[in-house]
Design a protein around this motif. Sequence first.
Motif, PDB file in Angstrom:
ATOM      1  N   PHE A  78       0.841  -1.194   0.000  1.00 27.27           N
ATOM      2  CA  PHE A  78       0.000   0.000   0.000  1.00 27.27           C
ATOM      3  C   PHE A  78       0.876   1.243   0.000  1.00 27.27           C
ATOM      4  N   ASN A  79       0.245   2.365  -0.380  1.00 28.18           N
ATOM      5  CA  ASN A  79       0.968   3.622  -0.383  1.00 28.18           C
ATOM      6  C   ASN A  79       0.779   4.297   0.972  1.00 28.18           C
ATOM      7  N   GLN A  80       1.877   4.721   1.568  1.00 27.53           N
ATOM      8  CA  GLN A  80       1.752   5.330   2.898  1.00 27.53           C
ATOM      9  C   GLN A  80       2.768   6.450   3.057  1.00 27.53           C
ATOM     10  N   ASN A  81       2.364   7.474   3.800  1.00 24.51           N
ATOM     11  CA  ASN A  81       3.295   8.563   4.100  1.00 24.51           C
ATOM     12  C   ASN A  81       4.277   8.128   5.175  1.00 24.51           C
ATOM     13  N   PHE A  82       5.434   8.782   5.187  1.00 24.22           N
ATOM     14  CA  PHE A  82       6.394   8.599   6.284  1.00 24.22           C
ATOM     15  C   PHE A  82       5.629   8.795   7.591  1.00 24.22           C
ATOM     16  N   ALA A  83       5.835   7.935   8.553  1.00 25.83           N
ATOM     17  CA  ALA A  83       5.119   8.063   9.839  1.00 25.83           C
ATOM     18  C   ALA A  83       5.970   7.535  10.973  1.00 25.83           C
ATOM     19  N   ARG A  84       6.081   8.345  12.006  1.00 20.27           N
ATOM     20  CA  ARG A  84       6.762   7.941  13.236  1.00 20.27           C
ATOM     21  C   ARG A  84       5.917   8.442  14.399  1.00 20.27           C
ATOM     22  N   SER A  85       5.972   7.741  15.511  1.00 20.34           N
ATOM     23  CA  SER A  85       5.161   8.173  16.645  1.00 20.34           C
ATOM     24  C   SER A  85       5.964   8.187  17.937  1.00 20.34           C
ATOM     25  N   MET A  86       5.346   8.789  18.952  1.00 23.42           N
ATOM     26  CA  MET A  86       5.890   8.867  20.311  1.00 23.42           C
ATOM     27  C   MET A  86       4.722   8.745  21.276  1.00 23.42           C
ATOM     28  N   SER A  87       5.006   8.337  22.500  1.00 23.29           N
ATOM     29  CA  SER A  87       3.961   8.370  23.528  1.00 23.29           C
ATOM     30  C   SER A  87       3.579   9.830  23.775  1.00 23.29           C
ATOM     31  N   VAL A  88       2.380  10.039  24.308  1.00 23.10           N
ATOM     32  CA  VAL A  88       1.960  11.405  24.633  1.00 23.10           C
ATOM     33  C   VAL A  88       2.969  12.035  25.592  1.00 23.10           C
ATOM     34  N   GLU A  89       3.442  11.252  26.560  1.00 29.42           N
ATOM     35  CA  GLU A  89       4.390  11.784  27.541  1.00 29.42           C
ATOM     36  C   GLU A  89       5.682  12.270  26.856  1.00 29.42           C
ATOM     37  N   ASP A  90       6.219  11.457  25.952  1.00 31.28           N
ATOM     38  CA  ASP A  90       7.437  11.867  25.242  1.00 31.28           C
ATOM     39  C   ASP A  90       7.181  13.074  24.342  1.00 31.28           C
ATOM     40  N   ALA A  91       6.017  13.075  23.679  1.00 33.79           N
ATOM     41  CA  ALA A  91       5.712  14.190  22.771  1.00 33.79           C
ATOM     42  C   ALA A  91       5.585  15.498  23.541  1.00 33.79           C
ATOM     43  N   MET A  92       5.075  15.420  24.785  1.00 34.71           N
ATOM     44  CA  MET A  92       4.841  16.627  25.586  1.00 34.71           C
ATOM     45  C   MET A  92       6.125  17.194  26.204  1.00 34.71           C
ATOM     46  N   SER A  93       7.263  16.568  25.978  1.00 30.14           N
ATOM     47  CA  SER A  93       8.516  17.109  26.519  1.00 30.14           C
ATOM     48  C   SER A  93       8.718  18.550  26.049  1.00 30.14           C
ATOM     49  N   SER A  94       9.118  19.410  26.972  1.00 32.44           N
ATOM     50  CA  SER A  94       9.283  20.831  26.624  1.00 32.44           C
ATOM     51  C   SER A  94      10.477  21.058  25.691  1.00 32.44           C
ATOM     52  N   ASP A  95      11.270  20.022  25.412  1.00 34.18           N
ATOM     53  CA  ASP A  95      12.395  20.160  24.485  1.00 34.18           C
ATOM     54  C   ASP A  95      11.957  20.153  23.019  1.00 34.18           C
ATOM     55  N   ASN A  96      10.832  19.509  22.723  1.00 35.80           N
ATOM     56  CA  ASN A  96      10.433  19.290  21.319  1.00 35.80           C
ATOM     57  C   ASN A  96       9.961  20.572  20.657  1.00 35.80           C
ATOM     58  N   ILE A  97      10.386  20.786  19.422  1.00 37.67           N
ATOM     59  CA  ILE A  97       9.886  21.941  18.667  1.00 37.67           C
ATOM     60  C   ILE A  97       9.435  21.530  17.268  1.00 37.67           C
ATOM     61  N   LEU A  98       8.467  22.300  16.752  1.00 39.00           N
ATOM     62  CA  LEU A  98       8.087  22.185  15.341  1.00 39.00           C
ATOM     63  C   LEU A  98       8.938  23.237  14.643  1.00 39.00           C
ATOM     64  N   CYS A  99       9.929  22.768  13.893  1.00 40.98           N
ATOM     65  CA  CYS A  99      11.059  23.604  13.496  1.00 40.98           C
ATOM     66  C   CYS A  99      10.931  24.110  12.064  1.00 40.98           C
TER      67      CYS A  99
END
Length: 384
Positions: free
Chosen positions: A179-200
């Motif tokens: 099937f055709n699929q976009n690049f996809a990676r995930s994180m737990s909500v806890e990891d995603a909520m880390s104050s280090d992460n930015i949408l750059c």
Amino acid sequence: MHDIPRRQFLINGSVALTALALLEASRAYAFPSRPGEAIIRWLDQPTENPDPVGIQTQLVWENLDSWITPNDEFFSISHFDQPVIDASTWKLEIGGLVKRPLRLTLDDIKARPRQEVVFTIECSGNHGFPFFTGGIGNARWAGMPLAPILEEAGIRENGIEVVFWGTDAGEIAARDLKFNQNFARSMSVEDAMSSDNILCYEMNGAPLPAPNGFPLRLIAPGWYGIANTKWLKRIEVRDRRFMSLLMGRDYVTVREEDNDGEPVWAETSVGRWRLKSAPARVTQVGSDYRIIGAAWGAAIDRVEVKIDGGPWVPAAIDHSEEAEYAWKIWSLDWPTPAPGEHTVTSRAIDTAGLVQPAMDDPIIAKKHTYWESNGQVTRRIRIG
Ligand SMILES: Nc1nc2c(c(=O)[nH]1)N[C@H]1C(S)=C(S)[C@@H](COP(=O)(O)O)O[C@H]1N2
Ligand SMILES: [Mo]
């Protein structure tokens, strides 16, 4: 200020920002270089890259002469196509299990509070192949912090996983399906909520270059490259663990472990970075040689260097440029080495006392896949 028309103020503001960005780009970072030095190339050079599409650029270790890696020398990896995105029509969707789905333009995102981080990003495949030893670089990334926008969207009670979808896509095989699929990676909500992460959206003071994810990418400091989704399209909250190709099939480390004498085969998804160092270059001024390298992947306490299987000797860490998630540059003076061939090995030790493993340490020797190759790197060199 109230008598300056708002539009004029915004224009002046953006001129000031551009000037700042130029200043940042031209700033010279301290480095243990010496005037008039010559660079001696390693004898063991990476073999020819069989995949110039997937791995577009690699760091040339001998060229390392700055704490920050310039954008045009920065490594770049893509698994599928390299999308060309028109920023004027592009939008970021935030959806799935959220109370208030959002659609944001690049201007919306840039208008929000800005956060910067200097982060050394390493591909988890780096040093996993003889042709792939330069999948690493250090940049100053800027963007909008991730946690507040997830809070604004409001993650529902049952949301446990945050998926980051890229714009790039390809044909994926799973079980007996294609099937055709976009690049996809995930994180737990806890990891995603880390104050280090930015949408750059900015890299070393310039708009994020196309190969590195224009117009927007996730920067997740302290995670291997694969977690840092480029060309972001959608952020989606789900109620199950997510097992895409790049979470659950590729980017899975297979390792033989030992549980009290019982062999256990463990398969783990590549996630946070690992303690590592590498010799970068040897320089020469007259008969004074110097070995320079980098160490990253944990809070680095010290680095030691071994020449020709001799004792471990402490290297000097360059403290002039440091940041929590950035590599540390180290150096060791090597006065009057004997002419002929030598080997140079480095190992990093973190603040908890963990030592970067040797290549014959079971944690490396019993790892049967190429990802997370953080074993000690040995280089060969000829003097004279
Ligand atoms: N959308 C998307 N994001 C991606 C990738 C990709 O192929 N597509 N490659 C990943 C991998 S494997 C790495 S190592 C890093 C590399 O980032 P860079 O190309 O900016 O160096 O991006 C990650 N993010
Ligand atoms: Mo990667």
